[in-house]
Each structure stands twice: as structure tokens, then as C-alpha cells.
Scaffold this active site. Structure first.
Site, short mmCIF file in Angstrom:
data_model
loop_
_atom_site.label_atom_id
_atom_site.label_comp_id
_atom_site.label_asym_id
_atom_site.label_seq_id
_atom_site.Cartn_x
_atom_site.Cartn_y
_atom_site.Cartn_z
N GLY A 47 0.80 -1.23 0.00
CA GLY A 47 0.00 0.00 0.00
C GLY A 47 0.83 1.27 0.00
CE LYS A 71 -25.08 23.46 4.28
NZ LYS A 71 -24.19 22.97 3.20
CB THR A 125 -23.68 13.36 0.67
OG1 THR A 125 -24.30 14.55 1.19
CG2 THR A 125 -22.46 13.00 1.50
#
Ligand code: R5P
Length: 293
Positions: A35, A190, A222
Site C-alpha cells: 500500500g 442551511k 453527498t
């Protein structure tokens, strides 16, 4: 000048190098079996101005590390300058310690870059609690905006529109775009309770009934913010709702969510490669690179 890129933005890097008639030479980026990141230049960078085109999505963490590895390597190999063009610059939303013990990722990301690059160029960075990029970068940091090209797109493809920003931060885009288009705009309010939960409300008595509304925002992640805004606008009688996002990340089935919320057209710029890309930012970047001596 050498134009290179890591894992992201291949198409944009190719276009920019073509427009600048600069050498295009992508990095080799691999992972070792365990990795660990492997990065390699495939051309001689000695004495050259190296421009890395690299948005921080997908894989924001690896993208940042690729930039650092490339910048340090370029320096070791004698490059004259290392310029990062991050059309979408990640980590900026974590611009304060919201809860005790949290890392302020944006500041750390900037500190890491301050150490290894000579200049950063980015498009519509998410500046909310920071007033300017200078609040975190000590190197020259150039902020470009897609406002004008978005306005041009709207003028070309829509008639009699009404622009809406889904939250207070978005007013820096929504108001400027509406002014350039020559139409009215409205900013919603919001309330975010969670990374995946927002509530949007209308705090002014402007009517959207029967109107063709375009929501504009910097990041669509999202999709919750835009979906909630769209549902509200529909409830208030908007005839049609579209969305234009500068940076379309579209994580976790966001596109499906936006469609379910009744959004008819989903449009993004190509700071991040995605099928919704309709607005090309390459000229903005080319112009900015031409201005560097
Ligand atoms: C934050 O304030 C940004 O401007 C966007 O509104 C936000 O990143 C959108 O995130 P999501 O799509 O996950 O609601």
C-alpha cells in the site's frame, strides 16, 4: 514548462498542455503491494517549471501525498519551480476544531504544501471561516473563480431563470452569477447536524412560484444540501429546478438522490472528471499559468 498529473485530472492536464503548447508528461503513480505510494517522473525536470494538475478528488488523502512526493522529488531533481494547480482543493471544509481534539485538516494540508511547492492555483476554494487563502498559505496562492463561465453557460442555455444558493456560504457564487446573468437570486438557510444530514429553510418571502430555478453551489458531495434545497423550492412552487456545482464530487449515489429530489438537470464544471461535466475550466487555468513569468 512541463505539465504533469497524478491519479486525477488526466483529461484536463492534456487539454491545458495542448493549449499552452507545453510538454505533457504524466507521473507514474502506483502502490507497492503493502500500500505504500510510488511516484515517478517520466521526463527530465532539471531547470524546468513543473506544473502538476491535481484535484483532490477522488482519493483526497492519496492525492495530497502524491503532490508532496512529486514536489519533493522535482526539487531533488533540480526543477526550477513546482506549481500545483488543484482545480478542486480538498480538506477546506474542516476549517475549525468543531469538536475537542479534532485536527484542523485545512491548516495542516496548507502547511504541508507551504513546505514543498512554490505556488498554488485553485478554483473556487471553499473559503468559509477563512477570508482568503492567505490565512493558511504562505506561498503565492491564486484563487480563480468559475462564476463568469457558469454565468455564460446559463445565458446560453436558459431563459428567465432565478438563481438560488442553498446556504449562506454559497452567496459568494450565487449573487455574483445572478448579477452577471442579470437575474434575481435567493439565499436559503442551511442547518447541518451531520455530514449526511442537513435542513434547509427559506428565510425571505421571495416567491419562486412558477419559476425556473438554478441552484448553484461550490461543492456537491453527498448531494444532501442540494437535494433538500430542491425539495423546498419544489414545495414552494418552482416550475423546474436544476443544479450547477463547481466541484461535483457526487459521493454515495448523490446523482440518484438529486434526481429523486426532482432536479431536472445536474451540471458540473470539469474540475473533477464526471459525466455531468458541461462547463470547461481549462481556459481559466491556462490564462493564470500564462500570467506567471
Ligand atoms: C458546504 O457548505 C458546501 O458549500 C456544500 O454545500 C457542501 O459541501 C455540500 O455537501 P453535501 O453535498 O454533502 O451536502
Amino acid at each position: 514548462m512541463i505539465i504533469t498529473h497524478g491519479s486525477n485530472d488526466e483529461q484536463l492536464a492534456r487539454t491545458i498542455s495542448r493549449k499552452l503548447r507545453a510538454l505533457y508528461s504524466p507521473l507514474t503513480v502506483n502502490l507497492f503491494p503493502d500500500g505504500d505510494l510510488y511516484v515517478k517522473f517520466n521526463t527530465d525536470v532539471k531547470g524546468k517549471k513543473v506544473v502538476l494538475i491535481q484535484s483532490f478528488y477522488p482519493n483526497p488523502n492519496q492525492s495530497l501525498l502524491e503532490v508532496i512526493f512529486a514536489a519533493e522529488t522535482a526539487k531533488e531533481l533540480g526543477a526550477k519551480k513546482f506549481i500545483l494547480v488543484a482545480p478542486y482543493l480538498g480538506f477546506l471544509r474542516q476549517d475549525k476544531r468543531f469538536h475537542p481534539g479534532e485536527a484542523v485538516s485545512s491548516r495542516i494540508m496548507a502547511q504541508l504544501l507551504n513546505h514543498c511547492i512554490d505556488r498554488i492555483i485553485t478554483i473556487d476554494p471553499h473559503l468559509h471561516r477563512y477570508r482568503t487563502l492567505k490565512n493558511i498559505f504562505t506561498i503565492p496562492a491564486v484563487k480563480l473563480t468559475a462564476n463568469e463561465i457558469i454565468a455564460q453557460y446559463i445565458k446560453k442555455h436558459y431563459r428567465n431563470v432565478f438563481i438560488t444558493g442553498p446556504d449562506w456560504e454559497s452567496s459568494q457564487w450565487a449573487a455574483a452569477i445572478a448579477k452577471s446573468v442579470g437575474c434575481d437570486s435567493l439565499i436559503l438557510q442551511k442547518h447541518r447536524t451531520h455530514a449526511r444530514k442537513v435542513r434547509v429553510e427559506m428565510v425571505s418571502d421571495v416567491s419562486v412560484r412558477g419559476k425556473e430555478v438554478i441552484i448553484v453551489d461550490d461543492i456537491i458531495s453527498t448531494g444532501h444540501t442540494v437535494a433538500e434545497a430542491a425539495k423546498l423550492l419544489k414545495k414552494k412552487g418552482a416550475k423546474q429546478v436544476s443544479v450547477i456545482g463547481v466541484h461535483g464530487l457526487f459521493v454515495e449515489k448523490a446523482v440518484e438522490k438529486l434526481r429523486k429530489a426532482g432536479i431536472s438537470q445536474i451540471i458540473s464544471t470539469n474540475t473533477i472528471t464526471h459525466p455531468t461535466n458541461k462547463i470547461d475550466v481549462s481556459n481559466l487555468i491556462v490564462q493564470s499559468l500564462r500570467n506567471i513569468h
